[in-house]
Design an enzyme around this catalytic site. Structure first.
Site, PDB file in Angstrom:
ATOM      1  N   LYS A 146      37.845  56.124  33.768  1.00 25.09           N
ATOM      2  CA  LYS A 146      38.246  57.694  33.993  1.00 25.09           C
ATOM      3  C   LYS A 146      39.574  57.685  34.339  1.00 25.09           C
ATOM      4  CE  LYS A 146      34.270  60.076  33.826  1.00 25.09           C
ATOM      5  NZ  LYS A 146      34.252  61.320  32.802  1.00 25.09           N
ATOM      6  N   ASP A 175      39.069  58.174  29.485  1.00 27.19           N
ATOM      7  CA  ASP A 175      38.722  59.611  29.558  1.00 27.19           C
ATOM      8  C   ASP A 175      39.467  60.324  30.555  1.00 27.19           C
ATOM      9  OD1 ASP A 175      37.493  61.956  29.459  1.00 27.19           O
ATOM     10  OD2 ASP A 175      35.605  61.383  30.125  1.00 27.19           O
ATOM     11  N   GLU A 201      39.753  59.760  25.489  1.00 25.54           N
ATOM     12  CA  GLU A 201      39.073  60.860  25.168  1.00 25.54           C
ATOM     13  C   GLU A 201      39.691  62.157  26.150  1.00 25.54           C
ATOM     14  OE1 GLU A 201      34.854  59.814  26.083  1.00 25.54           O
ATOM     15  OE2 GLU A 201      34.389  61.555  27.160  1.00 25.54           O
ATOM     16  N   ASP A 236      35.583  65.804  24.101  1.00 31.61           N
ATOM     17  CA  ASP A 236      34.362  65.851  24.950  1.00 31.61           C
ATOM     18  C   ASP A 236      34.267  67.349  25.373  1.00 31.61           C
ATOM     19  OD1 ASP A 236      32.318  65.559  26.449  1.00 31.61           O
ATOM     20  OD2 ASP A 236      33.102  64.283  27.743  1.00 31.61           O
ATOM     21  N   LYS A 260      27.329  65.231  23.859  1.00 31.81           N
ATOM     22  CA  LYS A 260      26.044  65.295  24.985  1.00 31.81           C
ATOM     23  C   LYS A 260      25.296  66.233  24.405  1.00 31.81           C
ATOM     24  CE  LYS A 260      29.501  65.036  29.066  1.00 31.81           C
ATOM     25  NZ  LYS A 260      30.581  64.309  28.348  1.00 31.81           N
TER      26      LYS A 260
HETATM   27 MG    MG Z   1      34.361  62.885  28.854  1.00 29.98          MG
END
Ligand code: MG
Length: 350
Positions: A146, A175, A201, A236, A260
């Site tokens: 992240k 991400d 991402e 995302d 997701k």
């Molecule tokens: Mg993500």
């Protein structure tokens, strides 16, 4: 057909708070629901919204569940509004399970795939450096970090340290959770070009509250970045539900789709469209309980396109381990997914 309907709302503290550019996540809220037919067969589903993605809220889901009452028919389930995409997902999953139980057809992946690879989730910031070694030793070869949580220059120094710590042949996914401006994203993408970065991402994101003009501008930035730099861009946050997905597919998005399943009302329909477009798909957790994880992982096993490491290295996630999906490991096994027990999670909520 009349079905018994019940739901239980949960608020589950996370074992370790999750830090993203949206802030710190300490507990997970959602709803698990249960359908039962006249012969006593049951099906479970989970609505696990992520409000910063622009899904419905847990309150809205609970309100709609209350409105459905204790007895429902298929028409009432079909009438749940489209903007409650996570709830529709949960109801569809419960109906699928009920149907499978009625047919006595236990789930199995269609083409005999018995295991899928999983990406290791690294903590944000400097802590990633200590985490990468043990995970590499455990066998992980895809890592997710992240970013966008600290100063760009500081994180770029860490990127080099992290790349140096990766085992040979490993890939790093970054991400940003939509946390960068365009110039920040460009600095990152320049740096990523010659490093083993699988994809970046969601560099930027404008949510619904920022208005249509800002959202359009942000989508243009994403498309521009995808054209200007060699490192693939993954969507995302931009994919909130079936509508967004269709829009990006129609526009010919050539990057990665992070799916997701928990956020899709019609998972099978969405996967069909993605397969037809030969899209690059990464299945990812929405930090759901074992109930939603079971459905999401089954969808991943059923996917017939190119298989990429799953974004499911998140468990153990909850302080109460009864709600966890399969513990993070370099592979997730079909048999373990088949064994995930939705009823146990349901019972744990009493
Ligand atoms: Mg993500």
């Amino acid at each position: 057909m009349s079905l018994l309907f019940a739901y239980r709302r949960y608020r589950l503290p996370l074992r370790v708070a999750v830090r993203t550019s949206h802030g710190v996540w300490r507990e997970r809220e959602g709803v698990i629901l249960r359908l039962q037919d006249e012969r006593g067969r049951v099906g479970f589903g989970e609505a696990a919204p992520i409000p910063w993605f622009g899904t419905e809220s847990p309150d809205e889901i609970e309100g709609a569940c209350r409105g459905l009452g204790e007895r429902v028919d298929l028409a009432a389930l079909a009438a749940v509004p489209g903007q409650l995409g996570c709830l529709r997902h949960a109801l569809a999953a419960a109906q699928d399970e009920l149907r499978a139980n009625a047919e006595e057809a236990p789930w199995t992946s269609p083409d005999g795939v018995t295991a899928l690879t999983v990406a290791a989730l690294l903590p944000a910031g400097r802590a990633a450096l200590e985490a990468v070694g043990p995970r590499a030793d455990a066998g992980f070869r895809v890592f997710k970090w992240k970013v966008g949580v600290a100063d760009v220059a500081d994180e770029l120094v860490l990127l080099d340290d992290l790349c140096a710590a990766l085992p040979a042949g490993a890939k790093l996914r970054l991400d940003a959770n939509g946390g960068w401006t365009r110039p920040q994203a460009e600095r990152w993408l320049e740096r990523c070009a010659e490093r083993p970065v699988d994809y970046v991402e969601q560099p930027c994101f404008a949510d619904a509250t920022q208005g249509a003009t800002q959202r359009k501008r942000c989508e243009d930035v994403l498309r521009g970045l995808a054209e200007d730099y060699p490192t693939p861009i993954a969507l995302d946050e931009s994919l909130v539900g079936d509508g967004d997905l269709g829009r990006w597919l129609e526009n010919g998005w050539s990057g990665v789709f992070v799916i997701k399943p928990a956020l899709l009302a019609d998972v099978a329909g969405a996967l069909e469209r993605l397969a037809q477009a030969r899209a690059a798909v990464v299945f990812s957790s929405a930090l759901e309980t074992a109930v939603g994880a079971r459905d999401a992982l089954r969808a991943a096993f059923e996917w017939r396109g190119e298989r990429r490491a799953l974004g499911f290295g998140v468990y153990p996630l909850f302080k109460d381990g009864r709600f966890d999906g399969p513990a993070a490991a370099p592979f997730v096994y079909r048999d373990d997914v088949a064994r995930l027990d939705a009823e146990a999670a349901w019972n744990a909520l009493t």
